[in-house]
Structures are given as structure tokens and as C-alpha cells.
Design an enzyme around this catalytic site. Structure first.
Site, PDB file in Angstrom:
ATOM      1  CB  THR A  73      40.701  50.704   9.837  1.00 28.76           C
ATOM      2  OG1 THR A  73      40.523  52.092   9.527  1.00 28.76           O
ATOM      3  CG2 THR A  73      42.096  50.317   9.389  1.00 28.76           C
ATOM      4  CB  ILE A  74      37.045  52.601   5.947  1.00 33.32           C
ATOM      5  CG1 ILE A  74      36.966  53.782   6.911  1.00 33.32           C
ATOM      6  CG2 ILE A  74      35.830  51.710   6.094  1.00 33.32           C
ATOM      7  CD1 ILE A  74      35.842  54.752   6.590  1.00 33.32           C
ATOM      8  CG  ASP A  75      40.578  55.727   8.441  1.00 31.00           C
ATOM      9  OD1 ASP A  75      39.925  56.350   7.599  1.00 31.00           O
ATOM     10  OD2 ASP A  75      40.372  55.820   9.663  1.00 31.00           O
ATOM     11  CG  MET A  98      34.977  59.666   6.316  1.00 32.12           C
ATOM     12  SD  MET A  98      34.242  58.155   7.042  1.00 32.12           S
ATOM     13  CE  MET A  98      32.849  58.861   7.912  1.00 32.12           C
ATOM     14  CG  ASN A 140      45.637  52.566  13.736  1.00 28.82           C
ATOM     15  OD1 ASN A 140      44.569  52.449  13.153  1.00 28.82           O
ATOM     16  ND2 ASN A 140      46.723  53.068  13.171  1.00 28.82           N
ATOM     17  CG  LEU A 159      26.140  57.658   2.810  1.00 30.77           C
ATOM     18  CD1 LEU A 159      25.583  58.155   1.487  1.00 30.77           C
ATOM     19  CD2 LEU A 159      25.106  56.835   3.536  1.00 30.77           C
ATOM     20  CD  GLN A 160      33.736  58.778   2.821  1.00 30.74           C
ATOM     21  OE1 GLN A 160      34.914  58.797   2.555  1.00 30.74           O
ATOM     22  NE2 GLN A 160      33.157  59.739   3.524  1.00 30.74           N
ATOM     23  NE  ARG A 161      31.010  54.824  10.521  1.00 31.71           N
ATOM     24  CZ  ARG A 161      31.226  55.430  11.667  1.00 31.71           C
ATOM     25  NH1 ARG A 161      32.437  55.825  11.983  1.00 31.71           N
ATOM     26  NH2 ARG A 161      30.243  55.644  12.511  1.00 31.71           N
ATOM     27  CD  GLU A 205      37.521  62.972   7.866  1.00 31.50           C
ATOM     28  OE1 GLU A 205      36.326  63.281   8.035  1.00 31.50           O
ATOM     29  OE2 GLU A 205      38.027  61.950   8.362  1.00 31.50           O
TER      30      GLU A 205
END
Lengths: 417, 417
Positions: free
Chosen positions: B142-144, B188, B114, B304-306, B245
């Protein structure tokens, strides 16, 4: 001639990515020899409570065993149960042996770590003292790699491969911003630094190692650490430190005890060990931020270290399977009070034999990282450590995927099995 | 006819497992069209400080680009830098465009989330207002998964595949002891629950889902949660909860603020966002242990997620590469103020087109998990969520291994580049 008996197998202690490969090795070899295989549900504790699985049926499809070799955690379930000594409680042993006899068990294979080898030690001693024909063999398993009598333990290689892989990825992640930062990666290992040391395996040609590796074998000198970090930050942006959860201050207290949440993290388990540690990385991140004023972060690899079978070491799983089978062969040949073990022949190419170690020499002992594997300043591991550990993470396992996720054998139902 | 220009590319915001695949797509397509490729070292901030990389040389070997597609984190380095508005600081834009002209830049490709799209929005607006020929295109990352204007964002699928895979492994690990336990896995996602929701992908035939999935879109009712956990524990041993989170109490405070270490975790970044959250899982573990008396644990998947490219989604990396290339094609064709985007055609088989979204509609907006993807009780995701997310984690990437660890392209040196 077929080995016409029942082989009883159990899994004990913490799960790993390789413990089911050892179960598969026990199962395949026993079946191949003509024996039937019984499983202890939830370890010796569950067995004594009458919870027996007929694995000939449970693992009836050959694909089940293939999946079992790639499925993390303890398929049979586990326990943390310390046997009494025969002097303390002879009735316990009379009861156990009556149950072995009732199930027509000719051999007991127990897959586990130090504490599980204590179980095999006591049972085999009682058996020998009471002229039992039942053979008792231990199959080593622990990500901690702290068993004596074997070059290393199944489970360690896969945990080390996960640690090295994620450490490399974390080091990439840590380096993206143009600012000074220190990242602490907290790694399992109560008292032995084998897992933390494996962080060095992230380094290969063109790929850096962590800057510091702090093992529980070395007492922390906090001022010296901060001084080293300060010097490192003068010449580079990104510093990464691998730190064992079990690192202690010079007064003997754990760093994680110094962390605010220590109250949650220091319960003792049935063996008198600290059950779960964490907060060491957060403590160091906080201290470093306060002292050096740079950005810090703490990452706990946590449980993933022992269950990340999606990045298991092919060498590790093959050895786990082989040691399970070797244990069955030893029992068939009349051995008892032994642990199947690995004898290293050469590092590169990596060559090994399976062997047997007397269980009495293994049980309740702990093998720490030797001095020659630790750098002179105590803040890293040596090339000798890497030479020892590198072959154990070699090779990848091809998972079977379903819906984008590694497929496992359907776990046993915890409530109805 | 060759596109005789310099294409300038940058990476911004948090790294992912797929952002370098987009860089590879930009590079390959621009080179194929005859352009030269310049890289911003450390994003727009680094570029304006004069840090330019000549990627034609840096990525001169075809194997470099192959490795780049499999290397996590931001190869070029990143920044978190919010541009002023033209009204606030016209001199900033005059300076930036002078630097673009000096480098003979015909197109600027910016890979990010964003906030990065805000950068493209402002630069393209200034360019349009001042009759510049330079084209500005955003490449989503973005991982989000919280960008509007695209079905999903590159980086999300690989993060979701890591989450689903490790969630399954953690669920195996959690079930080994014959006792009641609740495990909280903290995932996350500041304000959007896409990543936490992907925990449901651990469930396939024979493999269970997490019992509860707590998204930041739903305010926590702590009493209702404890009641649900209590009911679950009546009928099963092992309960696993995926928790974002970013979950908040009804009074608007974050759960992690309620945790003891809140002081460390609530700094605001340059965009006014909370920079790092953690402790939500530990808070819930502590509350649950106190209320229900069972064993609890908290696991943070953390960084680790990203960056877990060792278990990247092949679908995700292919889309990331395609969107990078599509962005270059759009710029070549005279488009500006656009973001390359994914338009889904069908779920199963998964089919998509690339498209363009006006950057003004994307910048600074946030896409949350819609109500129909959240269960009626607010404590799980629906089958519609799974249908949306499942194809995005499909397919595995074959890593090149060296010394037992996935090989990456040698990272740029942070100090001398």
C-alpha cells in the site's frame, strides 16, 4: 576575435522544464565567444527595476551549467509584463535603452512565448528607429507549442513526454477493477490543443491510446460525447478521455466556467488571457456520471506538466540549448528583431536545422492544431499528429540524484538576490 | 525436490507502482521451486467467479517478468471485496475451499493492504479450523504505509519518491514570480500521514523543504495556520504547504467536505471508508486568498502518486520483489496465516531483513505517523521522520523506453481475459 560586449538574458512567462537549458545555451555560447553574461532577475520588469545578475559569477562552476540544463522552472525568475507601445509611452523606451547602455549591453536575448516575443518586437523596433547598435533576439519557449515561425517550441517536448508517460500510467491504473468507468484527464492549453493531443503518444504497440482526445480547437457537442462514451462502454470496461482545460460549449463558454468553482478560475492576466483554468475534467466527470451512471473520475495534470524535468525529453533539452546558442550567434553576426527557430527536415529519423524567424511575424500570433491533425469526428488526433509529435519526446535525460531526488542547481533566493 | 503444487496469487485494493514487482517475486520463486502459478483475475472476487489465469503461460517469456517489475498498477486486476465472517456465511467458505481444491491449490498468496490481510486472516482461520493443508500468506502492499507488523510497505517508497521529486519541481515552479504566493499541494492518505510527510524529502542540501506539512494525524487549527502563513510571507515570497487530503477541522469534518464539491467526494466504499477525497487544497487556497490577499494555488498530485512507475524507487521495487518471493518460501515451509514483512536493521546504510508477521496482528489495523515524527507545533515532520523515510526512496529504476514512453508489459484485456 573575442566578442567584447555584455549579453543580457532574461526569462519570461510561465516556466518549463527546458527554459533553463536555453539559458545554459545562451550562457555557454556567449562565454565561448568572449562576452560577459548579465541576467535579468524577474524578466524585463526586474531588469528595469535595477535587478541584474552577473552570471559569469553565479554560474562560475562548470557543474552549475550542467545542473542548470536539468533544473526546471526559470532560474532567473520571470515576469508577466506587457510593454507599452512607443506611441503610448516613449519615456519607457528611453529609460530602458538608457539602462541597456549603462550596463554596456550589446545584445538582449529574451527566452519566452508569444508575449515575450512582443517585448522583443517592441524593443527591437525602437532600437532600429533610433539607430541603436543593440541587437534583440527572441528564444522560443512554451509548453503550449503555439508559436508561429518555428516547427515547435522548446518546452513542448518535455511536457508532452510527461503527459504521454503519465497518461500511460493512468490508463494502467484505471483498468484494474472489473467495472465500467470513464476517466477524464485534464491537460493544459488555453486555446491550442498541442499538449492535449500529445496524450496520443501514450499509444505504442501493445499499449493503447486514450479513447478520445478533446481539443480546444473543436467546440464540444456534449450529447455526441455522451453517446460516444456510451458506445465505448458497451464494448470495454475502461474509457479514458484526454481533455483540454480550454474546451468550450457551443455557446462559447468554457466547460470549466460551467463547473461550480468557476468563480476561482477565470481571472484575466496582464495580457487579457484567462489566467488559470481548471474544472473541465470534473465537470465532464459529473455530467457523465449523471447521464451514464458509471464510475467516473477526473485527474488534473496541472502544474506538473510544465516542471516535470525528471522525465524531460533529451531531444527537447538539446534543442532548447541549441536555440539559446543559435540566438547568441545571430546577435553576434549583427541580426536583430529575430527569433531563433527550428526547421524540421525529416520526421523519422528526426532531423532539424536552426533558423531565424522575423520577430514581427511571431509576436502576438498563435498557432493552433491544424485541421489535418484532428480526426474527422473532432474527438481525436490523427496519425499525422503523432508523426509530428513523436520525435519530440525521444530520449531520456540522466538526472543527477541526491538523497533519492533529482538534484538541481540551488535556486536564487527570491528575497535577497 | 520440486514443490509440486499450484500457487494461487491475487492482487487486491488500490494499485501501486510496486505491486507487480511483488507478483513477479511470487512468480519467479514459485516457478524456481517447481510449482505452477495461477493468477486470480480481479482478486478473490474474480477467482470465485471462475476467472483463473495460467501465469506459466501468460508470463512465458523471461522479458515479460522483467517488464512486469517495471509496470505500474495491478497486472492481474483487483477488487475491493470484503469477505463475510465464517459465522455470517459458512457456505461462502465451503465454496471457496472447494474451488481451491478443484484448482489443486497448495498455497494462496494475496498482495494487498489492510483489507486484503483481512481476507487472508479469514481464509487461513477457516483453513486451520477445518484441517486444510492450504497455506495462506499475505504480501504487504500500500502506498499509504499504514500496515502494522512491517517497518514499511512496498509501494510507499515509490509513491514517496514521486511526491518528493514533484514537490521539488513544484517548489521551483512556484518561485519564479516576484510576488507573494502560497501553494497547497494535496497529497493522498485518508487517515495516515506517511505520504504527506514524504514531501519533506524534497529538501536536501541547497534544496528547500516545503514550509509546512499538514498531516491527518493533527487536527487543523485554521487560525493558527493563517497566522503562520502570514509570518512566513513576511520574510519570503513563496510559501509551499504539503497537505493531506484527510486533514480535518476540530469538529471532525474533513476540510474537503467544507469545499463546495464535497457532494462528489464522500462516498463510502465497501469497507466503509471514504472512497475518494479531494478539494482540501482548493479549500485552503480559497481560505488563504480571502484572509491574506495573496496569490494562492492548489495542486492535487492525485492518482499519479500510486502509478508513477517512471520514477519508482529501486529500493522499493527490490523489496516488493523480495517480499513476494519470501511469502512463497514461507508457504513452501508450511507457514500459514502470516504476512511477509520488512524488519529494518539500520538507517544509513539502509539494511533490512525479511520476516513474517502473524496475520491476525495485521488485519484491519492501521499504523499512523507516531508523535515523535511530528513537530511540536503539529505543522511539520521531524528529522526522525526524514531519517526513516529517506532510504526508502533511494535508487532509480532503468525503464525500457519505446517511442519515448516507458514500455510496459501488455496489459490483460479487461473484457476477454
Amino acid at each position: 576575435m573575442a566578442w567584447n560586449t555584455n549579453v543580457l538574458v532574461g526569462q519570461s512567462g510561465g516556466p518549463t522544464a527546458a527554459i533553463n537549458a536555453s539559458l545554459a545555451g545562451v550562457f555557454d555560447t556567449a562565454r565561448d565567444l568572449g562576452a560577459h553574461v548579465l541576467g535579468m532577475r524577474y524578466g524585463i520588469e526586474g531588469f528595469l527595476g535595477g535587478r541584474i545578475l552577473h552570471l559569469d559569477r553565479t554560474l562560475g562552476d562548470p557543474m552549475d551549467v550542467e545542473l542548470l540544463r536539468r533544473t526546471p522552472s526559470s532560474f532567473l525568475g520571470s515576469c508577466r509584463f506587457k510593454l507599452p507601445t512607443p506611441e503610448q509611452d516613449p519615456a519607457f523606451f528611453e529609460d530602458a535603452f538608457a539602462k541597456f547602455e549603462a550596463a554596456r549591453v550589446g545584445a538582449v536575448l529574451y527566452i519566452g512565448g508569444n508575449d515575450s516575443m512582443d517585448t522583443i518586437d517592441k524593443l527591437s523596433q525602437w532600437g532600429t528607429d533610433h539607430d541603436s547598435d543593440i541587437r534583440f533576439i527572441g528564444i522560443p519557449k512554451t509548453i503550449d507549442n503555439d508559436l508561429v515561425g518555428t516547427d515547435h517550441t522548446p518546452g513542448y517536448g518535455s511536457a508532452a513526454k510527461f503527459i504521454a508517460t503519465t497518461m500511460r500510467e493512468i490508463m494502467r491504473d484505471s483498468s484494474v477493477y472489473d467495472l465500467k468507468s470513464v476517466t477524464f484527464v485534464e491537460i493544459m492549453g488555453r486555446d491550442a490543443g498541442w499538449l492535449t493531443g500529445s496524450a496520443c503518444l501514450a499509444g505504442t504497440q501493445g499499449n493503447p491510446c486514450p479513447d478520445l482526445v478533446l481539443l480546444p480547437e473543436v467546440t464540444l457537442n456534449q450529447d455526441m460525447l455522451l453517446n460516444r462514451l456510451s458506445l465505448l462502454l458497451e464494448r470495454k470496461n475502461t474509457v479514458v478521455v484526454a481533455v483540454s482545460e480550454g474546451v468550450r460549449h457551443r455557446d462559447g463558454t468554457l466547460l470549466c466556467e460551467a463547473a461550480a468553482e468557476a468563480a476561482d478560475g477565470t481571472r484575466l492576466d496582464a495580457f487579457g488571457h484567462v489566467a488559470s483554468l481548471s474544472g473541465t475534467g470534473r465537470y465532464l466527470a459529473s455530467v457523465t456520471r449523471a447521464a451514464l451512471g458509471c464510475k467516473t473520475r477526473a485527474i488534473e495534470l496541472s502544474t506538473l506538466q510544465r516542471c516535470a524535468s525528471h522525465v524531460a525529453s533529451a531531444t527537447d533539452l538539446a534543442e532548447a540549448y541549441a536555440l539559446g546558442g543559435a540566438g547568441v550567434l545571430a546577435a553576434r553576426d549583427g541580426q536583430t528583431a529575430m527569433m531563433s527557430a527550428i526547421k524540421r527536415i525529416f520526421d523519422k529519423p528526426y532531423l532539424y536545422d536552426t533558423t531565424l524567424a522575423p520577430i514581427r511575424d511571431v509576436a502576438n500570433k498563435e498557432r493552433k492544431v491544424p485541421r489535418e491533425f484532428i480526426s474527422a469526428d473532432g474527438m481525436n488526433v490523427t496519425a499525422a499528429f503523432e508523426r509530428y509529435a513523436r520525435p519530440l519526446i525521444d530520449g531520456e535525460v540522466s538526472s543527477t540524484y541526491q538523497g533519492g531526488v533529482p538534484h538541481h542547481i540551488t535556486p536564487l533566493d527570491g528575497d535577497r538576490a
